[in-house]
Write an enzyme that holds these catalytic residues in place. Sequence first.
Site, PDB file in Angstrom:
ATOM      1  N   TYR A  22       0.814  -1.226   0.000  1.00 14.28           N
ATOM      2  CA  TYR A  22       0.000   0.000   0.000  1.00 14.28           C
ATOM      3  C   TYR A  22       0.845   1.272   0.000  1.00 14.28           C
ATOM      4  O   TYR A  22       0.470   2.271   0.629  1.00 14.28           O
ATOM      5  CB  TYR A  22      -0.937   0.040   1.224  1.00 14.28           C
ATOM      6  CG  TYR A  22      -1.810  -1.173   1.406  1.00 14.28           C
ATOM      7  CD1 TYR A  22      -2.752  -1.525   0.446  1.00 14.28           C
ATOM      8  CD2 TYR A  22      -1.721  -1.971   2.553  1.00 14.28           C
ATOM      9  CE1 TYR A  22      -3.560  -2.638   0.618  1.00 14.28           C
ATOM     10  CE2 TYR A  22      -2.531  -3.082   2.735  1.00 14.28           C
ATOM     11  CZ  TYR A  22      -3.449  -3.410   1.768  1.00 14.28           C
ATOM     12  OH  TYR A  22      -4.254  -4.497   1.934  1.00 14.28           O
ATOM     13  N   TYR A  79     -14.412  -4.824   2.833  1.00 17.03           N
ATOM     14  CA  TYR A  79     -13.049  -5.248   2.494  1.00 17.03           C
ATOM     15  C   TYR A  79     -12.958  -6.747   2.764  1.00 17.03           C
ATOM     16  O   TYR A  79     -13.233  -7.202   3.874  1.00 17.03           O
ATOM     17  CB  TYR A  79     -12.004  -4.509   3.340  1.00 17.03           C
ATOM     18  CG  TYR A  79     -10.604  -4.998   3.017  1.00 17.03           C
ATOM     19  CD1 TYR A  79      -9.860  -4.417   1.995  1.00 17.03           C
ATOM     20  CD2 TYR A  79     -10.053  -6.085   3.702  1.00 17.03           C
ATOM     21  CE1 TYR A  79      -8.592  -4.890   1.667  1.00 17.03           C
ATOM     22  CE2 TYR A  79      -8.793  -6.564   3.375  1.00 17.03           C
ATOM     23  CZ  TYR A  79      -8.072  -5.967   2.357  1.00 17.03           C
ATOM     24  OH  TYR A  79      -6.829  -6.440   2.028  1.00 17.03           O
ATOM     25  N   ASP A 123     -17.297 -13.164   6.929  1.00 22.35           N
ATOM     26  CA  ASP A 123     -15.850 -12.994   6.858  1.00 22.35           C
ATOM     27  C   ASP A 123     -15.406 -12.472   8.222  1.00 22.35           C
ATOM     28  O   ASP A 123     -15.453 -11.271   8.490  1.00 22.35           O
ATOM     29  CB  ASP A 123     -15.489 -12.013   5.733  1.00 22.35           C
ATOM     30  CG  ASP A 123     -13.990 -11.715   5.681  1.00 22.35           C
ATOM     31  OD1 ASP A 123     -13.260 -12.165   6.588  1.00 22.35           O
ATOM     32  OD2 ASP A 123     -13.569 -11.014   4.736  1.00 22.35           O
ATOM     33  N   LYS A 173      -6.106 -14.047  10.115  1.00 24.61           N
ATOM     34  CA  LYS A 173      -5.402 -13.136  11.034  1.00 24.61           C
ATOM     35  C   LYS A 173      -5.057 -13.771  12.394  1.00 24.61           C
ATOM     36  O   LYS A 173      -3.986 -14.329  12.532  1.00 24.61           O
ATOM     37  CB  LYS A 173      -6.194 -11.845  11.182  1.00 24.61           C
ATOM     38  CG  LYS A 173      -6.179 -11.038   9.877  1.00 24.61           C
ATOM     39  CD  LYS A 173      -6.519  -9.574  10.056  1.00 24.61           C
ATOM     40  CE  LYS A 173      -6.115  -8.768   8.848  1.00 24.61           C
ATOM     41  NZ  LYS A 173      -7.163  -8.574   7.845  1.00 24.61           N
TER      42      LYS A 173
HETATM   43  C1  LIG Z   1      -7.250  -8.845   6.375  1.00 20.43           C
HETATM   44  C2  LIG Z   1      -8.580  -9.274   5.874  1.00 20.43           C
HETATM   45  C3  LIG Z   1      -8.709 -10.155   4.791  1.00 20.43           C
HETATM   46  C4  LIG Z   1      -7.520 -10.632   3.995  1.00 20.43           C
HETATM   47  O1  LIG Z   1      -6.666 -11.450   4.727  1.00 20.43           O
HETATM   48  P1  LIG Z   1      -5.155 -11.655   4.202  1.00 20.43           P
HETATM   49  O2  LIG Z   1      -4.599 -12.685   5.145  1.00 20.43           O
HETATM   50  O3  LIG Z   1      -4.484 -10.322   4.300  1.00 20.43           O
HETATM   51  O4  LIG Z   1      -5.243 -12.151   2.807  1.00 20.43           O
HETATM   52  C5  LIG Z   1      -9.977 -10.560   4.428  1.00 20.43           C
HETATM   53  N1  LIG Z   1     -11.065 -10.126   5.077  1.00 20.43           N
HETATM   54  C6  LIG Z   1     -10.989  -9.272   6.117  1.00 20.43           C
HETATM   55  C7  LIG Z   1     -12.240  -8.834   6.806  1.00 20.43           C
HETATM   56  C8  LIG Z   1      -9.749  -8.803   6.543  1.00 20.43           C
HETATM   57  O5  LIG Z   1      -9.683  -7.930   7.555  1.00 20.43           O
END
Ligand SMILES: *Cc1c(COP(=O)(O)O)cnc(C)c1O
Length: 400
Positions: free
Chosen positions: A6, A133, A223, A250
């Site tokens: 970024y 996102y 997600d 994460k």
């Molecule tokens: C960080 C994130 C992703 C992507 O995860 P990466 O391990 O960086 O590919 C997907 N969805 C959400 C809500 C996120 O915060």
Amino acid sequence: MIWYPYEQMKTMKEPYKIIDAEGVFLKTPEREMIDSVSSWWSVIHGYKHPALTAAIKEQADQFSHVMLGGLVHEPVQRLADKLQQFLPGDLNYSFFSDSGSVAVEVALKMALQYYVNQGKQKRTKVLALTHAYHGDTFKTMEVGDDEDYHFILEAYGEKKNALHIPSKIPALEEAFEKYHQELNCFLVEPLLQGAGGMRMYDLSFLVRARQLCDQYGVLLIFDEVATGFGRTGNRFVADLVLPDILVLGKALTGGYIGHAVTVANQKVYEGFYSDDTKKALMHGPTFMGNALACSVALKSIELFEQENYMAKIRRIEEITRREMDGFMDPRIAEVRILGGCVCVEVKDPGVLKGYQQFAYEHGVFSRPFLNCLYAMVPYIITEEELVKVLATMKAWFGER
Ligand SMILES: *Cc1c(COP(=O)(O)O)cnc(C)c1O
């Protein structure tokens, strides 16, 4: 030469060089600073946690990785069993991958094929939220809605297979009424939209989404890559409203190593279970089920349970509310707090210019983005350390 995330490489400021990290602290050659970002929200137990480090070392002495194609091993079996027991409802089927973006891709592939396997070829659309996102890969950019990250996609013209609505019930009802025959899933970051601007919304929206998904036979995908493992003050938002597919990443490994999982319920799993090989899920990341990642994830979940992390997170929220009570400034649009997340949204992003260096000088690492000054601290933070993080945020407005 490193190409940084970024960043405009030409104008990027020098990154801080980290030479050691322990507990909530990142150490540079000249000082230590509290990591108020938890390394992109993943390091929930802090750095150099003895139990997590030991879990990785022990596994590395056996083997670090074997592929999951035609092979299986104890760490991945134990993690899948643990998730089955730890996650709510019938979210029992774990498909592992190496990052959150890929795990979302897998969820979207599952949702599309779930209907294709039933001969329903027309259900190609994904309903998602404005400011969503879901990652930086191409399909996750399409279902995302953030021009700051994903403007490059405009080169393709209008998004054909993604629809975006605000997190408001009337918009939700209207979208289902209009498009339900074309939708395969409704994909959301539940309660807290992270990278799209730390936006928080009401649980009633998700309750209504669950009803509409049932009514129209649309899959609901959460997600929880960012929200999972307590960040919203709930273990998972899936504990409150049960999705058909849950995506975790994460904090899954306590921030030790990249890994993610897409967890399907019974109904989705059965949509693939067949004598027909064509109905199989054709996906297989090289490093899925990596033994080091599974071992440390298992240990991370054990710590989360045994050391009562939900109480730690409640305490973080309480202290944050107490410290931020009454804090306001004409340059601030809103202060939002949910569980282990606090966001000070400013009216003009220019107000945050220079904050990172200011925080560094005060012994705090921060990385504001868009118009968000936020903290998502490791859950092991002490009261004194947390107060310092919040005081630094407030001081930025006080001094200028
Ligand atoms: C960080 C994130 C992703 C992507 O995860 P990466 O391990 O960086 O590919 C997907 N969805 C959400 C809500 C996120 O915060």
